[in-house]
Design an enzyme around this catalytic site. Structure first.
Site, short mmCIF file in Angstrom:
data_model
loop_
_atom_site.label_atom_id
_atom_site.label_comp_id
_atom_site.label_asym_id
_atom_site.label_seq_id
_atom_site.Cartn_x
_atom_site.Cartn_y
_atom_site.Cartn_z
CG ASP A 51 -27.38 5.14 10.07
OD1 ASP A 51 -28.25 4.73 9.27
OD2 ASP A 51 -27.14 4.55 11.14
CG HIS A 52 -29.74 4.36 4.30
ND1 HIS A 52 -28.92 3.33 4.60
CD2 HIS A 52 -30.94 3.81 4.04
CE1 HIS A 52 -29.59 2.20 4.53
NE2 HIS A 52 -30.83 2.45 4.19
CG HIS B 173 -28.74 0.84 9.29
ND1 HIS B 173 -28.26 2.08 8.95
CD2 HIS B 173 -28.47 0.04 8.22
CE1 HIS B 173 -27.72 2.02 7.74
NE2 HIS B 173 -27.83 0.80 7.28
C1 BG6 Z 1 -27.32 -0.94 4.11
C2 BG6 Z 1 -26.63 -2.28 4.25
O1 BG6 Z 1 -26.68 0.02 4.92
O2 BG6 Z 1 -28.68 -1.07 4.51
C3 BG6 Z 1 -27.36 -3.35 3.44
O3 BG6 Z 1 -25.29 -2.16 3.80
C4 BG6 Z 1 -28.83 -3.37 3.78
O4 BG6 Z 1 -26.78 -4.63 3.65
C5 BG6 Z 1 -29.43 -1.99 3.73
O5 BG6 Z 1 -29.47 -4.23 2.85
C6 BG6 Z 1 -30.85 -1.98 4.25
O6 BG6 Z 1 -31.39 -0.70 4.03
P1 BG6 Z 1 -32.97 -0.52 3.91
O7 BG6 Z 1 -33.15 0.96 3.76
O8 BG6 Z 1 -33.42 -1.29 2.69
O9 BG6 Z 1 -33.56 -1.06 5.16
#
Ligand code: BG6
Length: 508
Positions: A197-198, A260
């Site tokens: 989960d980045h 997230h």
């Molecule tokens: C990803 C989703 O996990 O997270 C995308 O698949 C989304 O739809 C993105 O745009 C948002 O990531 P961040 O780091 O830009 O908030």
């Protein structure tokens, strides 16, 4: 710059321990994630001297590329190519290799080519038998790739290690997540599996833990006695871009909320883990999910889909008119939820979660709103409830931590005004752009550190919370969509969700 750190006033920082020399094999290397995140992050690690030596990348995809075209292709899309000079990029790109193949090929075909390539690269560059597979493909390919890797004898080593990184969403619901995990476990042990989960790799998210648990001041008031409500907003101004095929099957609940947003909620609400390590952190985040009450779907969930509108002065299409989207699609692109955590610390403190595409601006923030003082001896600033203290963790843009409190305006009369205490990365650390989360995730996976990765139990529980919302919506969408204009803050009902409780969204 010290290797791996930005310049700070604190001296004597030790250099981080580097990963073992290894090969990173990326499946789906022609895709968006590789272009946007994986190669730029690996190159950024290279520029910070955080990659092992020797080291190589092997890309695997359907495109008719070879090593040279793969390198050219990556060069063309790299925005950070000049991070540490064109010559360094040249040296780095010589470590990149390519294998053309189909994910569902027979093990004796392209997977055999991959095995050969791994051997050639290893012996040419003198790399021990350590391989990290990164599945940057459509989730529906994960099972097939892992099964075929095993059939092609690529998942075991006598002398080194094998690990696998799996992107979210992990499954489509609790049942499929359990099935997927069972399939993965037929091939890999738990210590070899890295579920991404980045958001956990984001600097500000890790700093939320540091803020709470390395400073004694806030933890004693981090509870229902002092906190009125918590708000988590993950707003994006972008639409779905070219991802219609993925998005139509996924929607905002699977794409953002199940992972997230619930992750941010857990980081805000968890009890102090004994140690900053995978087991302790995971145990506490699972406990938070276990304390979440069943969500009242009709009262506490607002879903939406974007209509046409204007963003940054430009007209944009409605979701239904995006390329490859079904004209009668009810896929939600917005969600707002009120969540209740039923435990000693949080009883009666509402957690409001909100996320959406094509909102007014890109802003990600966790706001802690404190309760007002029991008795105010000064004239009140306003009646809107906003003249209280706020603590804001701003994840993007302008990353930092902001505390808003009351102060006296200079002057003859005693007049109060909200003022700020700010910590911002750019002014404190002098960096305009924070390292991407993927840098730390890839670095940790190469080192075998699972602290910033998910355990399957957390994923199952998160599905278990969100599945009833998805099921009800897919069976019978109870709100007519589209219901918000692009460039707005989402459907009116999301405002009402808070208004009926005398509150309002802090991010506007
Ligand atoms: C990803 C989703 O996990 O997270 C995308 O698949 C989304 O739809 C993105 O745009 C948002 O990531 P961040 O780091 O830009 O908030």
């Amino acid at each position: 710059m010290e290797d791996g750190y930005v310049e700070t006033k604190k001296s004597g920082m030790s250099k981080p321990q580097l990963p073992d020399p290894c090969i990173v094999v990326i499946f789906g290397v022609s895709g968006d994630l590789t272009h946007r995140e994986l190669i730029p992050s690996l190159y950024a690690l290279n520029c910070k001297n955080l990659l092992p030596t020797p080291f190589a990348i092997i890309g695997f995809a359907r495109r008719d590329w070879n090593d040279d075209t793969f390198r050219q292709e990556m060069n063309a899309t790299m925005k950070t190519v000049n991070d540490c000079g064109v010559e360094e990029w040249e040296r780095f790109s010589q470590k990149m290799f390519y294998v053309k193949g189909n994910f569902n090929d027979d093990p004796s075909l392209s997977y055999k080519d991959l095995a050969k390539k791994i051997e050639i690269v290893r012996s040419k560059m003198n790399i021990p038998d350590n391989v990290l597979f990164h599945l940057a493909t459509s989730p529906s390919d994960y099972g097939t790739i892992i099964k075929t890797l095993e059939a092609a004898s690529l998942t075991k080593s006598q002398t080194g290690w094998r690990r696998v990184i799996i992107e979210k969403p992990f499954g489509r619901d609790e049942t499929s997540a359990r099935e997927l995990d069972k399939d993965i476990h037929k091939v890999f042990n738990e210590e070899q599996i890295f579920r991404v989960d980045h958001y956990l790799g984001k600097e500000t998210v890790q700093n939320m833990l540091v803020f709470r648990f390395a400073n004694p001041g806030f933890e004693p008031i981090w509870n229902r006695n002092y906190i009125d409500n918590v708000q988590i907003t993950v707003a994006e101004d972008l639409g779905i871009g070219t991802r219609a095929n993925f998005y139509e099957k996924t929607g905002i609940l699977r794409d953002m909320v199940q992972n997230h947003l619930l992750q941010l909620l857990c980081i805000t609400a968890l009890e102090p883990p004994v140690k900053f390590e995978a087991g302790a952190l995971r145990a506490e985040t699972v406990k938070v999910l276990n304390s979440i009450c069943k969500i009242d779907l009709l009262k506490h969930v607002v879903l939406g889909q974007y209509d046409e509108g204007e963003i940054n002065g430009e007209k944009v299409l409605s979701y239904k008119n995006e390329k490859n989207v079904n004209k009668s699609s009810t896929t939600p692109t917005f969600a707002a939820l009120r969540i209740k955590i039923d435990n000693w610390r949080w009883a009666d403190v509402p957690f409001y979660l909100r996320t959406g595409k094509r909102l007014k601006s890109k802003q990600t923030e966790v706001t802690i709103q404190f309760k007002p003082t029991p008795h105010l001896m000064f004239p009140k600033v306003s009646n809107d409830g906003l003249d209280t203290n706020f603590l804001r963790f701003q994840l993007q843009p302008n990353e930092g931590i902001f505390y808003t409190f009351m102060a006296k305006q200079p002057g003859a009369e005693l007049r109060l005004q909200p003022v700020n205490l700010n910590f911002q990365y750019n002014t404190t650390f002098g960096i305009s752009e924070l390292p991407s989360s993927y840098q730390w995730l890839l670095f940790d996976a190469m080192k075998g550190d699972q602290t910033l990765f998910l355990h399957a139990d957390w994923i199952y529980k998160a599905w278990n919370i969100i599945d009833p919302v998805i099921e009800k919506w897919e069976a019978d969408p109870w709100i007519k969509v589209p219901n918000y204009y692009s460039g707005s803050w989402g459907p009116k009902d999301a405002e009402i969700l808070l208004q009926v409780e005398g509150r309002q969204w802090n991010v506007t």
